[in-house]
Design a protein around this motif. Structure first.
Motif, mmCIF file in Angstrom:
data_model
loop_
_atom_site.group_PDB
_atom_site.id
_atom_site.type_symbol
_atom_site.label_atom_id
_atom_site.label_comp_id
_atom_site.label_asym_id
_atom_site.label_seq_id
_atom_site.Cartn_x
_atom_site.Cartn_y
_atom_site.Cartn_z
ATOM 1 N N TYR A 1 0.884 -1.150 0.000
ATOM 2 C CA TYR A 1 0.000 0.000 0.000
ATOM 3 C C TYR A 1 0.925 1.204 0.000
ATOM 4 N N ILE A 2 0.968 1.948 -1.133
ATOM 5 C CA ILE A 2 2.020 2.962 -1.260
ATOM 6 C C ILE A 2 1.537 4.160 -2.077
ATOM 7 N N PRO A 3 0.679 5.009 -1.487
ATOM 8 C CA PRO A 3 0.251 6.209 -2.220
ATOM 9 C C PRO A 3 1.371 7.228 -2.431
ATOM 10 N N SER A 4 2.440 7.114 -1.631
ATOM 11 C CA SER A 4 3.605 7.976 -1.836
ATOM 12 C C SER A 4 4.789 7.344 -1.104
ATOM 13 N N GLY A 5 5.992 7.771 -1.489
ATOM 14 C CA GLY A 5 7.177 7.321 -0.769
ATOM 15 C C GLY A 5 7.705 5.984 -1.234
ATOM 16 N N THR A 6 8.537 5.395 -0.399
ATOM 17 C CA THR A 6 9.222 4.141 -0.697
ATOM 18 C C THR A 6 9.035 3.163 0.434
ATOM 19 N N LYS A 7 8.808 1.903 0.058
ATOM 20 C CA LYS A 7 8.712 0.834 1.041
ATOM 21 C C LYS A 7 9.497 -0.367 0.540
ATOM 22 N N GLN A 8 9.959 -1.158 1.493
ATOM 23 C CA GLN A 8 10.680 -2.374 1.128
ATOM 24 C C GLN A 8 10.149 -3.531 1.953
ATOM 25 N N ASN A 9 10.083 -4.693 1.302
ATOM 26 C CA ASN A 9 9.690 -5.921 1.991
ATOM 27 C C ASN A 9 10.506 -7.057 1.384
ATOM 28 N N GLY A 10 11.609 -7.385 2.051
ATOM 29 C CA GLY A 10 12.469 -8.444 1.532
ATOM 30 C C GLY A 10 13.085 -8.064 0.203
ATOM 31 N N ARG A 11 12.877 -8.927 -0.810
ATOM 32 C CA ARG A 11 13.449 -8.658 -2.129
ATOM 33 C C ARG A 11 12.617 -7.679 -2.951
ATOM 34 N N LEU A 12 11.486 -7.300 -2.446
ATOM 35 C CA LEU A 12 10.609 -6.376 -3.161
ATOM 36 C C LEU A 12 10.681 -4.992 -2.543
ATOM 37 N N SER A 13 10.617 -3.998 -3.396
ATOM 38 C CA SER A 13 10.471 -2.635 -2.912
ATOM 39 C C SER A 13 9.619 -1.863 -3.906
ATOM 40 N N ALA A 14 9.044 -0.779 -3.449
ATOM 41 C CA ALA A 14 8.191 0.038 -4.302
ATOM 42 C C ALA A 14 8.405 1.495 -3.981
#
Lengths: 110, 107
Positions: free
Chosen positions: B48-61
Motif C-alpha cells: 500500500y504505497i500512495p507515496s514514498g518508498t517501502k521495502q519488503n524483503g526482495r521487493l520494494s516500491a
C-alpha cells in the motif's frame, strides 16, 4: 492478519440460473466492493457499497446484478439470470484505507 | 475515473535477475497498491504505497505522486515470483486496475 472470506471458491451454473456469491468482509471495514476478472483480462470494478447502499457502480453492473448486506457480516452479489459471458473470477474486497481482497469465486456458466 | 497503465506487459527473466515494473496513473491518488496474482488467481497485496518508498524483503516500491507514477522493484528474482503483477489506484472514486505485467522467471 484479518482476511476477506469468499464462498464458494468455485461454482458451475446453467445459463439462465441465478447465483449468489458470498463474502465476509473484514469486521471493522466500512467500504465493500465487488470486482470481476474474465480469464486472462484485467480486474474490473463492478460496484462499491457503503452505509447499506451502493455508492458507485460501473456500466458492467446492469439490472441483472444486485448486492446486499443481509446481516452484520455478509455481503452478497446476486446475478439474476446468468449468461455465458458472466463466466469470470469474482473478487470481493473491503477497505478502510488500503483494499483487502478475498481469494475469489470462479464462476463458470455452461 | 482514474486511468492506470502498466509497463511492460510481459517480462521474461532468468532466475537471479532484477526487474522494474512501472505504473502510470492519470490523476492524483490517495491510494495506490501493488498486487501479485498467483497461479491460483488470488490477489496478494504487496504494498500500500500512495507515496514514498517501502521495502519488503526482495521487493520494494516507490511512488512519486507528483509525477504520477509508481515503480515495483524485484531483486534476485525466483521462479516463485512468476505471475501477473497489478497496480491499482484510486482518488475519490473506487480503485481501478492496470492491465498488469506478466512476469515469467526461468530457472
Amino acid at each position: 492478519e484479518p482476511e476477506v472470506t469468499q464462498t464458494p471458491s468455485h461454482q458451475v451454473t446453467q445459463m439462465g440460473q441465478e447465483v449468489i456469491l458470498r463474502c465476509v468482509p473484514i469486521s471493522n471495514h466500512l467500504y465493500f466492493y465487488w470486482y470481476r476478472q474474465i480469464l486472462g483480462q484485467k480486474v474490473e470494478f463492478l460496484v462499491s457499497f457503503y452505509n447499506n447502499e451502493i455508492s458507485e457502480k460501473s456500466e458492467i453492473f446492469d439490472d441483472q446484478f444486485s448486492v446486499e448486506r443481509p446481516d452484520g457480516s455478509n455481503f452478497t452479489l446476486k446475478i439474476r439470470s446468468t449468461k455465458l459471458e458472466d463466466s469470470a473470477m469474482y473478487f470481493c474486497a473491503s477497505s478502510v484505507r488500503g483494499y483487502t481482497f478475498g481469494s475469489g469465486t470462479r464462476l463458470t456458466v455452461v | 475515473g482514474i486511468q492506470v497503465e502498466q509497463s511492460p506487459p510481459d517480462l521474461i527473466l532468468q532466475e537471479g535477475a532484477n526487474s522494474t515494473l512501472r505504473c502510470n496513473f492519470s490523476d492524483s491518488v490517495n491510494n495506490l497498491q501493488w498486487f501479485h496474482q498467483n497461479p491460483w488467481g488470488q490477489l496478494i497485496n504487496l504494498f500500500y504505497i500512495p507515496s514514498g518508498t517501502k521495502q519488503n524483503g526482495r521487493l520494494s516500491a516507490t511512488t512519486v505522486a507528483t509525477e504520477r507514477y509508481s515503480l515495483l522493484y524485484i531483486s534476485s528474482s525466483q521462479t516463485t515470483d512468476s505471475g501477473v503483477y497489478f497496480c491499482a489506484a484510486n482518488n475519490n472514486n473506487d480503485m481501478r486496475f492496470g492491465a498488469g505485467t506478466r512476469l515469467t522467471v526461468k530457472p
